[in-house]
Design a protein around this motif. Structure first.
Motif, short mmCIF file in Angstrom:
data_model
loop_
_atom_site.label_atom_id
_atom_site.label_comp_id
_atom_site.label_asym_id
_atom_site.label_seq_id
_atom_site.Cartn_x
_atom_site.Cartn_y
_atom_site.Cartn_z
N VAL A 115 -8.09 -3.47 17.87
CA VAL A 115 -9.32 -3.79 18.60
C VAL A 115 -9.58 -2.74 19.67
CG1 VAL A 115 -10.41 -5.46 20.17
CG2 VAL A 115 -9.24 -6.26 18.10
N ARG A 116 -8.53 -2.34 20.38
CA ARG A 116 -8.69 -1.29 21.39
C ARG A 116 -9.21 -0.01 20.76
NH1 ARG A 116 -3.94 -0.13 25.25
NH2 ARG A 116 -5.62 0.98 26.28
N ALA A 117 -8.61 0.38 19.63
CA ALA A 117 -8.99 1.63 18.96
C ALA A 117 -10.44 1.56 18.48
CB ALA A 117 -8.05 1.90 17.78
N GLU A 118 -10.80 0.48 17.83
CA GLU A 118 -12.17 0.36 17.31
C GLU A 118 -13.20 0.27 18.44
OE1 GLU A 118 -13.23 0.92 14.27
OE2 GLU A 118 -11.14 1.28 13.72
N SER A 119 -12.82 -0.36 19.52
CA SER A 119 -13.73 -0.46 20.68
C SER A 119 -13.98 0.93 21.27
CB SER A 119 -13.15 -1.39 21.74
OG SER A 119 -13.05 -2.70 21.23
N MET A 120 -12.93 1.74 21.34
CA MET A 120 -13.11 3.12 21.84
C MET A 120 -14.02 3.92 20.92
SD MET A 120 -9.56 4.33 23.58
CE MET A 120 -8.41 3.56 22.46
N ARG A 121 -13.82 3.76 19.62
CA ARG A 121 -14.69 4.47 18.68
C ARG A 121 -16.16 4.06 18.86
NH1 ARG A 121 -10.15 3.27 15.20
NH2 ARG A 121 -8.99 5.19 14.89
N ALA A 122 -16.39 2.77 19.03
CA ALA A 122 -17.76 2.28 19.21
C ALA A 122 -18.36 2.80 20.51
CB ALA A 122 -17.78 0.75 19.19
N LEU A 123 -17.59 2.79 21.58
CA LEU A 123 -18.08 3.28 22.87
C LEU A 123 -18.43 4.76 22.80
CD1 LEU A 123 -15.59 1.34 25.13
CD2 LEU A 123 -18.09 1.08 25.17
N ALA A 124 -17.62 5.53 22.09
CA ALA A 124 -17.91 6.97 21.95
C ALA A 124 -19.19 7.17 21.15
CB ALA A 124 -16.74 7.68 21.28
N ARG A 125 -19.35 6.41 20.07
CA ARG A 125 -20.58 6.54 19.26
C ARG A 125 -21.81 6.14 20.07
NH1 ARG A 125 -17.22 4.44 15.20
NH2 ARG A 125 -18.02 2.36 15.55
N MET A 126 -21.63 5.18 20.97
CA MET A 126 -22.74 4.73 21.81
C MET A 126 -22.95 5.66 23.01
SD MET A 126 -21.81 0.66 21.72
CE MET A 126 -22.89 0.21 23.04
N ASN A 127 -22.04 6.59 23.19
CA ASN A 127 -22.11 7.56 24.29
C ASN A 127 -22.13 6.86 25.66
OD1 ASN A 127 -21.96 10.18 25.08
ND2 ASN A 127 -24.17 10.52 25.07
N VAL A 128 -21.20 5.96 25.85
CA VAL A 128 -21.09 5.21 27.10
C VAL A 128 -20.21 6.01 28.07
CG1 VAL A 128 -20.32 3.06 28.17
CG2 VAL A 128 -21.38 3.02 25.89
#
Length: 163
Positions: free
Chosen positions: A18-31
Motif C-alpha cells: 500500500v505504501r509503495a502504490e500510494s507513492m506511485r500514485a502521488l508521483a503520477r499526480m505530481n503532489v
C-alpha cells in the motif's frame, strides 16, 4: 480528499505494498507535498525492497530538486541488484539535474560486480548518449566472463557509437 488519504497511506500504512502504490500514485499526480515522504522512504527496508524501489521511481517521476543526489547512492554496491537497477534507470531519468554526476554514477555501476546493474548501466549510458562512456563499455566487454553479458555490453557499445 484522495491526496490526503494517499499521503497518509504512503507515509504510515502497515502494508508495504500500500505504501509503495500510494507513492506511485502521488508521483503520477505530481503532489509536491509527497517529496519528503519519498525521501524518507529511501531509508526504509522492506521485503524485496519494494518501498525503497517505489520511492526511487516516485522521485524519478516527480523530479523534485535534489532527486538525483538522493537516488544516486542506491545505484551503488550494498543494495539489492533489483533496487540498484531501479536506481540506475532513475539516474538516467533525472540526468538533467546534473549530467556529469549521472554519467559518473552510471560508469561506477558499470564497474560493479553484479550483472543486472552492469547491463542496466550499459543500457542507461546508451540512453544518456554520452560517448565518453565508450572506452568503459569496450573495456568491460573485453574482460567480462559471461559470453551473454559480454554480448549485451557490446550491443550497448555499438548502439552508443551509432548515436
Amino acid at each position: 480528499f484522495a491526496t490526503t488519504v494517499l499521503l497518509q497511506r504512503a507515509a504510515t500504512d502497515d502494508s508495504q505494498r500500500v505504501r509503495a502504490e500510494s507513492m506511485r500514485a502521488l508521483a503520477r499526480m505530481n503532489v509536491a507535498e509527497a517529496t519528503p515522504i519519498f525521501m524518507n522512504a529511501l531509508q526504509t527496508s522492506s521485503q524485496h525492497d519494494i518501498v525503497r524501489q517505489a520511492a526511487i521511481n516516485a522521485l524519478a517521476d516527480a523530479k523534485p530538486a535534489g532527486a538525483l543526489d538522493a537516488v544516486a547512492p542506491y545505484a551503488g554496491e550494498g543494495y539489492l541488484s533489483r533496487t540498484r537497477a531501479e536506481a540506475i534507470n532513475a539516474v538516467t531519468r533525472l540526468s538533467a539535474q546534473n549530467p556529469a554526476k549521472a554519467r559518473d554514477t552510471l560508469l561506477a555501476a558499470l564497474r560493479g560486480r553484479e550483472n543486472r546493474p552492469r547491463t542496466t548501466a550499459a543500457r542507461a549510458l546508451v540512453d544518456l548518449g554520452d560517448k565518453s562512456a565508450l572506452p568503459a563499455l569496450a573495456a568491460l566487454a573485453e574482460t567480462i566472463r559471461s559470453p551473454e553479458i559480454a554480448e549485451q555490453i557490446k550491443t550497448a557499445q555499438r548502439d552508443l557509437e551509432a548515436k
